[in-house]
Scaffold this motif. Structure first.
Motif, PDB file in Angstrom:
ATOM      1  N   ALA A 403      40.545 -15.384   5.143  1.00 45.68           N
ATOM      2  CA  ALA A 403      40.158 -15.869   3.886  1.00 45.68           C
ATOM      3  C   ALA A 403      40.776 -17.122   3.741  1.00 45.68           C
ATOM      4  O   ALA A 403      40.564 -17.981   2.925  1.00 45.68           O
ATOM      5  CB  ALA A 403      40.692 -14.769   2.849  1.00 45.68           C
ATOM      6  N   PHE A 404      41.830 -17.636   4.519  1.00 42.75           N
ATOM      7  CA  PHE A 404      42.446 -18.707   4.244  1.00 42.75           C
ATOM      8  C   PHE A 404      43.230 -19.336   5.308  1.00 42.75           C
ATOM      9  O   PHE A 404      43.710 -18.544   6.104  1.00 42.75           O
ATOM     10  CB  PHE A 404      43.630 -18.525   3.068  1.00 42.75           C
ATOM     11  N   ASN A 405      43.294 -20.575   5.484  1.00 39.68           N
ATOM     12  CA  ASN A 405      43.754 -21.527   6.479  1.00 39.68           C
ATOM     13  C   ASN A 405      44.862 -22.200   6.118  1.00 39.68           C
ATOM     14  O   ASN A 405      44.605 -23.101   5.291  1.00 39.68           O
ATOM     15  CB  ASN A 405      42.949 -22.244   7.504  1.00 39.68           C
ATOM     16  N   THR A 417      38.241 -20.151   2.871  1.00 38.83           N
ATOM     17  CA  THR A 417      37.056 -20.179   3.566  1.00 38.83           C
ATOM     18  C   THR A 417      35.929 -19.328   3.011  1.00 38.83           C
ATOM     19  O   THR A 417      34.821 -19.776   3.453  1.00 38.83           O
ATOM     20  CB  THR A 417      37.317 -19.208   4.953  1.00 38.83           C
ATOM     21  N   ALA A 418      36.323 -18.533   1.942  1.00 39.51           N
ATOM     22  CA  ALA A 418      35.208 -17.681   1.343  1.00 39.51           C
ATOM     23  C   ALA A 418      34.531 -16.648   2.265  1.00 39.51           C
ATOM     24  O   ALA A 418      33.442 -16.331   1.850  1.00 39.51           O
ATOM     25  CB  ALA A 418      34.427 -18.633   0.373  1.00 39.51           C
ATOM     26  N   GLN A 419      35.069 -16.776   3.513  1.00 37.33           N
ATOM     27  CA  GLN A 419      34.412 -15.757   4.142  1.00 37.33           C
ATOM     28  C   GLN A 419      34.306 -14.469   3.613  1.00 37.33           C
ATOM     29  O   GLN A 419      35.344 -13.816   3.364  1.00 37.33           O
ATOM     30  CB  GLN A 419      34.979 -15.603   5.606  1.00 37.33           C
ATOM     31  N   GLY A 420      33.160 -13.531   3.659  1.00 40.12           N
ATOM     32  CA  GLY A 420      32.917 -12.382   3.039  1.00 40.12           C
ATOM     33  C   GLY A 420      32.285 -12.333   1.979  1.00 40.12           C
ATOM     34  O   GLY A 420      31.477 -11.138   1.737  1.00 40.12           O
ATOM     35  N   ILE A 421      31.759 -13.361   1.285  1.00 39.36           N
ATOM     36  CA  ILE A 421      31.034 -13.092   0.106  1.00 39.36           C
ATOM     37  C   ILE A 421      29.704 -12.804   0.510  1.00 39.36           C
ATOM     38  O   ILE A 421      28.901 -12.355  -0.376  1.00 39.36           O
ATOM     39  CB  ILE A 421      31.031 -14.766  -0.611  1.00 39.36           C
TER      40      ILE A 421
END
Length: 429
Positions: A403-405, A417-421
């Motif tokens: 989710a976050f870097n 990152t918004a990965q998963g939406i």
């Protein structure tokens, strides 16, 4: 290399041919007087990764790019989300209007902006309000919502959210939002999304070191992700009744904060001893899952930046997924692959419920050791599985390791990152 001022719009092309001389034939990038070309090879996953890596390199040349030629939706999305910074100051022009791309980028921008905002701006109440406002703006005729705040949580029996958030001067909040496009107030609920909304996590009395606390504005990433996913699904024409529950709190230290050794009693009668105040996410999610179960939905899906153990297991390119429903787990994996959001299943069995024992309560919220000990991500999922019906049938838990870097990577700018939406939105539609 062509010298270009930073405010010049750079044309970006893609090609399935190797880079011409004098560029490295095996390299992903070449530049000439017309602009930059990204050279693709391998399978879809490898190609999208190459696009992201090229976008990151090109971001050092200009803040403005124009995609030229034949880009598909996934390729354009990969470039647009990698060619940016934490403040979203970069711009990309897309040759053709692609509604799916436009919707995905809008949901991505909302999610990233919310996660990257300061913890001062994003209080528990502000998180709930911003989520409700954005979704209501997308579909005002079909959305209604309520919030339960502060002492109201204690009165209503939502003790997990209350206990975690009571140490802050800014009260905890439970948001319950209903998206009902059917027009029938008695329509069954298809899916309930539950998000962890810890707007800042100091660790409480199990306090984090400064370097571990710096990025903890991202601990509401689960709430932002499920909100972004619901918004994307709505924009894409979601026809099923869906509810959203956000469990919002600040985990801070004060004379009123919850402490190690406290015991929380949940609405289902389960008692939980607090052995680590930094294992707070599962305590608020337990309330969210119980609330979700009241609606007797077909599915319950929760998302949370829950454990460092998941990040250790799968790294920062994958989200970890857990479910005892093998069909739902397989569907989630298939959908994640379809939308190119890498995810990986980690173990979850019935015995994981019992891996955090307590002599004083039905269970503890963790093990009293660093990181919760071995199998910490699975043990956290096992804890959550105590709060869903039917032995976990129809329940999916997503631990957002990607989710976050804290700093930029070779494929993503710093921050959210918004990965998963996209995965969650496609599961809804």
């Amino acid at each position: 290399m062509v010298d270009r001022p930073n405010d010049t719009t750079l044309s970006i092309f893609i090609s399935n041919s190797p880079a011409p001389a004098p560029w490295n034939a095996n390299g992903p990038l070449s530049i000439d007087s017309d602009g930059a070309t990204i050279h693709l090879s391998g399978d879809t996953s490898e190609q999208l990764r190459a696009i992201k890596q090229a976008a990151r390199k090109l971001s050092s040349l200009t803040r403005s790019a124009s995609l030229q030629g034949d880009w598909n939706t996934d390729q354009s999305f990969a470039f647009c989300t990698a060619f940016n910074d934490a403040r979203q100051t970069y711009k990309v022009q897309v040759a053709e209007q692609d509604v799916q791309l436009k919707n995905a980028l809008a949901a991505h921008a909302f999610t990233v902006e919310l996660i990257n905002d300061t913890p001062q701006n994003v209080s528990p109440e502000a998180l709930a309000q911003r989520a409700a406002k954005w979704l209501s703006g997308l579909s005002p005729e079909y959305i209604s919502y309520t919030t339960i705040t502060g002492e109201e949580l204690l009165e209503a029996g939502w003790n997990g959210v209350y206990e975690v958030g009571r140490g802050s001067d800014r009260p905890p909040v439970l948001l319950d939002l209903d998206y009902n496009p059917t027009g029938n107030p008695d329509a069954p609920v298809n899916t309930v999304l539950v998000g962890k909304g810890i707007t800042f996590d100091s660790g409480g009395y199990s306090i984090k070191p400064s370097e571990g606390m710096l990025a903890m504005k991202c601990d509401m990433g689960g709430a932002a992700t499920v909100t972004g996913a619901l918004g994307l699904a709505i924009m894409n024409g979601l026809a099923e009744r869906t509810r959203l529950i956000l469990c919002c709190a600040e985990n801070l230290i004060s004379g009123h904060a919850y402490k190690l050794g406290d015991i929380i009693t949940y609405k289902n009668g389960l008692t939980v001893e607090v052995v680590n105040t930094d294992a707070e996410g599962r305590l608020v999610l337990a309330d969210g899952l119980l609330k979700a179960s009241e609606y007797q939905p077909k599915r319950i899906i929760d998302a949370a930046t829950l454990t460092g153990a998941a990040h250790v297991a799968v790294g920062n390119h994958y989200n970890a997924i857990f479910s005892r429903d093998t069909a739902l787990r397989a569907l989630a994996m298939d959908v994640a692959e379809q939308v190119n959001e890498p995810a990986w299943p980690l173990p979850l069995e019935a015995f994981h419920q019992h891996n955090c024992p307590s002599p004083y309560a039905d269970t503890a919220n963790s093990r009293p050791q660093k990181g919760g000990g071995a199998g910490g991500a699975s043990n956290a999922a096992g804890f959550l599985s105590r709060f869903v019906p039917d032995e976990g049938k129809g329940w999916l838990h997503v631990d957002l390791a990607a989710a976050f870097n804290s700093s930029a990577t070779d494929t993503q700018p710093a921050g959210a990152t918004a990965q998963g939406i996209r995965m969650l939105a496609k599961l809804l539609n």
